[in-house]
Design a protein around this motif. Structure first.
Motif, short mmCIF file in Angstrom:
data_model
loop_
_atom_site.label_atom_id
_atom_site.label_comp_id
_atom_site.label_asym_id
_atom_site.label_seq_id
_atom_site.Cartn_x
_atom_site.Cartn_y
_atom_site.Cartn_z
N SER A 175 2.06 -14.74 45.62
CA SER A 175 1.48 -15.17 46.69
C SER A 175 0.27 -14.11 47.21
N GLU A 176 1.21 -12.92 47.86
CA GLU A 176 0.08 -12.47 49.18
C GLU A 176 -0.52 -11.41 48.13
N LEU A 177 -0.60 -11.06 47.08
CA LEU A 177 -1.87 -10.30 46.03
C LEU A 177 -2.74 -11.86 46.09
N ARG B 22 -9.63 -13.51 49.33
CA ARG B 22 -10.03 -13.43 50.41
C ARG B 22 -11.33 -11.75 49.94
N CYS B 23 -11.38 -11.84 48.66
CA CYS B 23 -12.46 -10.92 48.54
C CYS B 23 -13.52 -11.58 48.36
N CYS C 283 -4.49 -21.78 37.87
CA CYS C 283 -3.04 -22.90 37.68
C CYS C 283 -2.53 -23.29 39.44
N LYS C 284 -1.86 -24.33 38.97
CA LYS C 284 -0.88 -24.35 40.26
C LYS C 284 -0.97 -23.20 41.01
N SER C 285 -0.09 -21.83 40.70
CA SER C 285 0.12 -21.38 42.15
C SER C 285 -1.29 -20.81 42.32
N ALA D 185 -6.12 -21.27 47.02
CA ALA D 185 -6.84 -21.07 48.03
C ALA D 185 -7.33 -22.71 48.91
N THR D 186 -6.82 -22.40 50.18
CA THR D 186 -7.16 -22.62 51.48
C THR D 186 -8.13 -22.49 51.49
N LYS D 187 -8.58 -23.46 53.15
CA LYS D 187 -9.43 -23.25 53.46
C LYS D 187 -8.77 -21.25 54.21
N ASN D 188 -8.14 -21.59 55.15
CA ASN D 188 -7.36 -20.65 55.73
C ASN D 188 -7.55 -19.03 54.97
N ASN D 189 -7.35 -19.46 54.22
CA ASN D 189 -7.23 -18.23 53.01
C ASN D 189 -8.84 -17.56 52.42
#
Length: 429
Positions: A13-15, A21-22, A36-38, A43-47
């Motif tokens: 998830s960190e990757l 963010r790019c 996919c689900k993961s 893919a949220t607003k914060n990210n």
């Protein structure tokens, strides 16, 4: 034995957050989240990197009797559908990410297009001498509008507008119950075409091609306002622009002259934007109106030299791209906005009579002007749809500039109900 395919859902998830963010564009970010689900879970607003500059979107004129407004991506042609009932049957202008709406009964609002928050403004009939020069249609009461600051961030702001009839200046502040007409010192009368607020000054351009400046503090004070002429565009009588705009780019002031906006006789087939005069407007007996057209032919750009105190023509904007039309004028840095071309002028239709007098409606005179070679390319083909209608509320499309584009991206990511089908993105509800 066939090589084992990688399982993309097992990426750390960190990757995935770093990859997400790019991505600058909401279009790419939504596709990223649909793998996919993961991938969708990160893919949220914060990210999403909201610190990046956003490419402008084109806000299209509404379909008749439809509460959904459409935003067109200049990057890949994606269309965002957003239900905006408070903008229905309204003329819309934009400033600081807010819409200024004018209704058919003269009601005016500041409307945040994605949160739905709105601020009621005084009716058009509260302006001085209104009944001595009523305007038809009333939706044209405001010619241009600009905010000094975003109402999202402060209650200490001014909304400055150009009167759509006499082309003078008026303003409103929170708490005011009427529009205040700005009265200038001396007997000078100015017919303004565009304004900006910059460094606590009001810079404007008028129909005599003059660049003007006055102080915001004087405008809102009790005394008459001093308006100073800084410079004038060096043009010949036979080279008078049809429309003038003013904008700021990287601390410099620019005046943009536009040609071809008004009606003219057709020169050849390539010169024609098809126009069919509505029956109530066709009073000629010699077929004159059959040979009339309009459409942008050229732009000239002048940069204000504060040391020499004059406007100097330039054909080189560097990394900048300008956006002009029946809306606030603005500049962006093309290298920070994917899909935007440097040294180009993006323009929307600014001939309001076409929306009222011709069967085709307006929105046909839009494109991208290459300042280096003078060529014009389309950015959105209005003739491919029925989004442009002839009634008063179906006014010209406008550019939803960077601040509004950022608000749109945030709203999309906060929404739990999103559909993406055939290049159309819909926020439900």
């Amino acid at each position: 034995m066939a090589p084992k395919m990688p399982d993309w859902s097992e990426f750390p998830s960190e990757l995935l957050v770093s990859i997400g963010r790019c991505l600058n564009l909401i279009e790419d970010y939504l596709n990223f989240g649909s793998v996919c689900k993961s991938w969708h879970s990160v893919a949220t607003k914060n990210n999403f990197n909201n610190d990046l500059t956003r490419a402008p979107w084109l806000m299209l004129a509404e379909e008749e009797d439809n509460e959904v407004r459409k935003f067109f991506s200049l990057y890949n042609g994606m269309i965002l559908n957003k239900r905006m009932p408070k903008a229905s049957r309204k003329r819309c202008l934009e400033s600081m990410g807010w819409l200024i709406t004018v209704g058919e009964e003269g009601e005016i609002r500041l409307l945040h297009p994605f949160s739905g928050v709105h601020i009621e403004l005084p009716h058009v009939n509260t302006t001085e001498d209104y009944y001595n020069h009523e305007i038809e249609p009333v939706t044209c009461f405001i010619g241009k509008a600009v905010l000094s600051a975003s109402p999202s961030n402060t209650s200490d702001y001014i909304l400055m507008v150009i009167d759509g009839n006499f082309w003078d200046l008026r303003f409103w502040r929170p708490g005011d119950i009427r529009w205040t007409k700005i009265k200038f010192e001396g007997s000078n009368y100015f017919s303004f075409t565009d304004i900006i607020l910059f460094n606590d000054q009001i810079y404007s351009v008028d129909q005599s091609s003059c660049l003007l400046v006055c102080d915001v503090a004087e405008v809102v004070g009790p005394q008459l306002t001093k308006c100073h002429t800084l410079a004038q565009i060096p043009t010949e009588p036979q080279d008078t622009p049809d429309h003038l705009y003013i904008l700021e780019s990287l601390g410099s002031l620019f005046v943009i002259a536009r040609y071809g906006v008004q009606l003219r006789l057709v020169q050849d087939d390539s010169d024609r934007i098809p126009l069919t005069l509505l029956p109530e407007g066709d009073t000629s007996e010699d077929g004159l109106w059959e040979n009339i057209t309009y459409g942008t032919t050229n732009f000239r750009v002048f940069q204000f030299d504060s040391a020499a105190v004059k406007l100097i023509e330039t054909r080189e904007l560097g990394d900048a791209a300008f956006f002009v039309g029946a809306n606030a004028s603005i500049s962006v840095q093309a290298s920070q906005c994917t899909g935007i071309k440097p040294n180009h002028i993006y323009f929307t239709d600014d001939f309001y009579e076409s929306y009222l007098s011709y069967d085709e409606g307006g929105g046909l005179d839009m494109g991208v002007f290459n300042l280096a070679d003078g060529s014009i390319q389309p950015h959105y083909r209005a003739s491919e749809s029925s989004w442009f209608v002839t009634v008063g509320y179906g006014l010209s499309s406008l550019f939803a500039f960077s601040r509004l584009a950022m608000e749109a991206h945030t709203s999309i990511l906060e929404s739990s109900s999103i559909k993406v089908m055939k290049g159309k993105l819909t926020i439900l509800g």
